[in-house]
Design a protein around this motif. Structure first.
Motif, PDB file in Angstrom:
ATOM      1  N   GLU A  76     -24.783  -8.549   7.930  1.00 35.97           N
ATOM      2  CA  GLU A  76     -25.825  -8.866   8.799  1.00 35.97           C
ATOM      3  C   GLU A  76     -25.495  -9.991   9.851  1.00 35.97           C
ATOM      4  N   HIS A  77     -25.838  -9.941  11.126  1.00 34.75           N
ATOM      5  CA  HIS A  77     -25.464 -10.882  11.998  1.00 34.75           C
ATOM      6  C   HIS A  77     -26.395 -12.213  11.870  1.00 34.75           C
ATOM      7  N   GLU A 134     -25.724 -12.098   4.313  1.00 35.56           N
ATOM      8  CA  GLU A 134     -26.487 -11.077   3.817  1.00 35.56           C
ATOM      9  C   GLU A 134     -25.856  -9.581   4.080  1.00 35.56           C
ATOM     10  N   LEU A 135     -25.529  -8.853   2.977  1.00 32.20           N
ATOM     11  CA  LEU A 135     -24.952  -7.501   3.156  1.00 32.20           C
ATOM     12  C   LEU A 135     -25.485  -6.677   4.134  1.00 32.20           C
ATOM     13  N   SER A 136     -24.710  -6.094   4.670  1.00 35.29           N
ATOM     14  CA  SER A 136     -25.389  -4.503   5.807  1.00 35.29           C
ATOM     15  C   SER A 136     -25.952  -3.737   4.730  1.00 35.29           C
ATOM     16  N   GLN A 137     -26.657  -2.712   5.025  1.00 38.11           N
ATOM     17  CA  GLN A 137     -27.435  -1.843   4.248  1.00 38.11           C
ATOM     18  C   GLN A 137     -26.219  -0.898   3.457  1.00 38.11           C
ATOM     19  N   GLY A 138     -26.556  -0.648   2.471  1.00 36.91           N
ATOM     20  CA  GLY A 138     -25.312  -0.011   1.545  1.00 36.91           C
ATOM     21  C   GLY A 138     -24.110  -0.374   1.254  1.00 36.91           C
ATOM     22  N   PRO A 153     -20.513 -12.234  -5.589  1.00 36.46           N
ATOM     23  CA  PRO A 153     -21.731 -11.831  -5.433  1.00 36.46           C
ATOM     24  C   PRO A 153     -22.707 -12.966  -5.598  1.00 36.46           C
ATOM     25  N   ASP A 154     -23.691 -12.882  -4.884  1.00 30.76           N
ATOM     26  CA  ASP A 154     -24.864 -13.937  -5.102  1.00 30.76           C
ATOM     27  C   ASP A 154     -25.941 -13.546  -6.238  1.00 30.76           C
ATOM     28  N   ARG A 155     -26.423 -14.448  -6.494  1.00 35.45           N
ATOM     29  CA  ARG A 155     -27.597 -13.988  -7.456  1.00 35.45           C
ATOM     30  C   ARG A 155     -28.685 -13.182  -6.915  1.00 35.45           C
ATOM     31  N   ILE A 156     -28.902 -13.644  -5.744  1.00 34.53           N
ATOM     32  CA  ILE A 156     -29.988 -13.004  -4.953  1.00 34.53           C
ATOM     33  C   ILE A 156     -29.389 -11.540  -4.444  1.00 34.53           C
ATOM     34  N   PRO A 157     -29.894 -10.306  -4.777  1.00 30.01           N
ATOM     35  CA  PRO A 157     -29.656  -9.096  -4.265  1.00 30.01           C
ATOM     36  C   PRO A 157     -29.418  -9.070  -2.926  1.00 30.01           C
ATOM     37  N   GLY A 158     -28.232  -8.357  -2.438  1.00 32.24           N
ATOM     38  CA  GLY A 158     -27.944  -8.182  -0.863  1.00 32.24           C
ATOM     39  C   GLY A 158     -27.255  -9.222  -0.346  1.00 32.24           C
ATOM     40  N   ARG A 159     -26.866 -10.186  -0.926  1.00 28.34           N
ATOM     41  CA  ARG A 159     -26.155 -11.318  -0.476  1.00 28.34           C
ATOM     42  C   ARG A 159     -24.750 -11.570  -1.181  1.00 28.34           C
ATOM     43  N   ALA A 160     -23.883 -12.288  -0.411  1.00 31.04           N
ATOM     44  CA  ALA A 160     -22.466 -12.646  -0.986  1.00 31.04           C
ATOM     45  C   ALA A 160     -22.160 -14.124  -0.862  1.00 31.04           C
ATOM     46  N   ILE A 161     -21.327 -14.479  -1.362  1.00 33.06           N
ATOM     47  CA  ILE A 161     -20.697 -15.769  -1.149  1.00 33.06           C
ATOM     48  C   ILE A 161     -19.285 -15.734  -0.852  1.00 33.06           C
TER      49      ILE A 161
END
Length: 551
Positions: free
Chosen positions: A374-375, A454-458, A504-512
């Protein structure tokens, strides 16, 4: 103080709080100790302590605004192989025709300078330090220079007989030389009169009042020289350095004494007829005029920030000064090599990216182009070795300030922000804003950017990893590490490599995402050489296959 400024005790209206004026001007007298570039202006406002008007207070505010915009500047001291005493003498008393002539005023100033030289020689003698040659004083008044070497007095020299014999004795004894210097090279004028912006900037640099940016520029130049030393196709034929003109590179930087390098010359005396390409290692704000004056046949890689930001209004907002080369800006190509290789190949002027933007854009641009992240909500936490802050003698850079701690700086307003956002917005084809905070670490070199997205949907972490692998699998200098391996600055030290990985971040849907480079090589000189290789048709890894230094 501008050349048009004229202060008088009779022009202006009274101010309400006179104590503020005295308090501020009194404090400015202490600032002059480490900022001699404001000596003339402070001396001028000091003359109205007894009766200060609104015009005088406006002049004081102008000094304060100047200091605020040049907070990075300070008096910089460097080591030298030899110690020579050189003085510059100037005066501005000659406007009173009933008192003394211009030549007489200049001669009195010359005498005062000579007494200071004699005192310094005495001090050095007590310290058992012997100058390599006799002292020289430069004066821009030919009459004063002539009288210093000639016992025949000028008809208007009414009050200087004893002074004359003092200087004459020193010259006759072979202990002092007095020479003539053109007004445009008379450094002492910064203390005696208001100057044009160009002369003021030149003389300020001559005083070694330099910014942290200028010291960073020196570091970039040194790294370029190191890389070119073993380049099979490039040789150094010309080196410019106004403040060090006439000196060898080895005398200024002894670690380069084994290199066969040309003597440094000032830019105005440089002959570019036998030069094919130029690395510009100047601080921002100074490069624009220099490049405008270079011959059109030259290929140029600019390591300053002057041509990185396309929007000149945005440049002025972040760098605090107008852009004076808007036409050149349209021609400049942003040289993030792995992303803009084809544009760099056909460019005449390449704007070399900053260190932070390089470490950030290399991992993010492919992911944004592939619409995998995501932007919004992009958070960037970057850490750099202290070489990223230059060589200036700043309190914040002292060992006791840096060691055993972390120093966050430029919070919310670091000048690399518009460059980062420009590159990411180009990839997204829409405006992107980021949260970026840089930190200085207690190490000399190296840079790590830890990026939270934040990862895009899917989209999964595996998708990000595979996209980075696909984007950089054939690249020489950008390496995606094996899954789970954390990039370390130690592993790229002294090299042109960028190591990265995604977690992978501990927060779902996010990456480091973690990216590391050497801020002095891939973040500056290494990428500059990589770009020039491409511009001149050589393999881009030529002269850059240095392996990382470890330990």
């Amino acid at each position: 103080m501008t050349t048009s400024t004229s202060l008088s005790q009779h022009v202006g209206s009274a101010i309400e709080n006179e104590s503020d004026y005295r308090s501020i001007v009194g404090a400015l007298q202490y600032v002059v100790i480490t900022r001699p570039d404001i000596t003339f202006a402070v001396n001028k406002v000091c003359q109205f302590m007894h009766r200060h008007l609104d015009q005088h207070f406006k002049a004081v505010k102008r000094i304060l605004r100047y200091l605020q915009s040049t907070m990075e500047y300070g008096l910089h001291f460097t080591a030298a192989i030899s110690l020579d005493l050189v003085g510059f003498s100037d005066a501005n008393w000659g406007t009173d025709v009933d008192d003394r002539s211009t030549a007489e005023a200049e001669y009195r100033s010359l005498t005062h300078t000579a007494t200071e030289v004699v005192w310094l020689e005495s001090l050095l003698s007590e310290l058992h330090v012997a100058p390599s040659k006799k002292a020289t004083i430069w004066c821009d008044n030919s009459g004063a220079v002539a009288v210093s070497a000639n016992p025949v007095l000028h008809s208007k020299f009414k009050h200087v007989e004893l002074d004359l014999f003092f200087v004459r004795e020193k010259i006759a004894a072979g202990k002092l030389d007095v020479g003539h210097v053109p007004a445009q090279d008379q450094v002492a004028e910064i203390f005696t009169k208001p100057l044009s912006a160009s002369l003021f900037t030149k003389f300020r640099s001559n005083l070694n009042v330099v910014s942290r940016r200028e010291q960073k520029a020196v570091i970039k130049q040194l790294k370029i020289v190191r890389l070119l030393a073993n380049h099979p196709y490039f040789g150094i034929t010309l080196m410019t350095a106004d403040r060090k003109a006439g000196q060898s590179m080895g005398s200024v930087f002894p670690h380069l004494i084994t290199q066969d390098l040309p003597t440094m010359v000032s830019v105005k005396d440089a002959d570019f007829s036998s030069v094919d390409a130029v690395f510009c290692c100047l601080p921002h704000g100074t490069t624009q005029e220099i490049i405008k004056g270079l011959p059109c046949h030259l290929k140029i890689v600019d390591l300053s920030a002057d041509f990185r930001v396309r929007d000149i209004a945005e440049y002025e907002e972040w760098y605090g000064q107008p852009h004076s080369a808007s036409e050149l800006q349209k021609e400049a190509v942003y040289g993030l090599t792995e992303i803009s290789r084809e544009d760099v190949k056909n460019a005449r002027l390449v704007a070399n990216p900053g260190c932070y933007p390089t470490s950030i854009q290399l991992p993010l641009v492919p992911l944004i182009k592939a619409k995998l992240i995501e932007h919004r909500n992009i958070i960037i936490d970057s850490k750099s070795g202290v070489s990223g802050a230059g060589r200036g003698a700043k309190e914040a850079n002292l060992y006791s300030e840096i060691a055993e701690g972390i120093y966050s700086y430029g919070v919310t307003k670091h000048r690399h922000v518009p460059e980062i956002e420009q590159g990411l917005s180009d990839a997204a084809q829409s405006k992107i804003n980021v949260s970026f905070t840089p930190h200085l670490m207690p190490m000399i070199r190296g840079m790590q950017s830890t990026i939270y997205v934040e990862l895009s949907q899917g989209v999964t972490i595996e998708d990000l990893y595979q996209q980075l692998r696909k984007s950089y699998e054939d690249e020489e200098f950008v390496k995606l590490l094996d899954k789970g391996v954390v990039p370390r600055t130690h592993n790229v030290r002294g090299s042109n490599y960028c190591f990265m990985n995604v977690f992978p971040d501990r927060i779902p849907g996010r990456a480091i995402i973690i990216s590391v480079i050497d801020n002095l090589v891939k973040g500056a000189s290494g990428q500059a050489l990589q770009n020039l290789n491409i511009m001149l048709g050589y393999p881009e890894n030529t002269g850059l296959l240095y392996q990382p230094l470890f330990p």
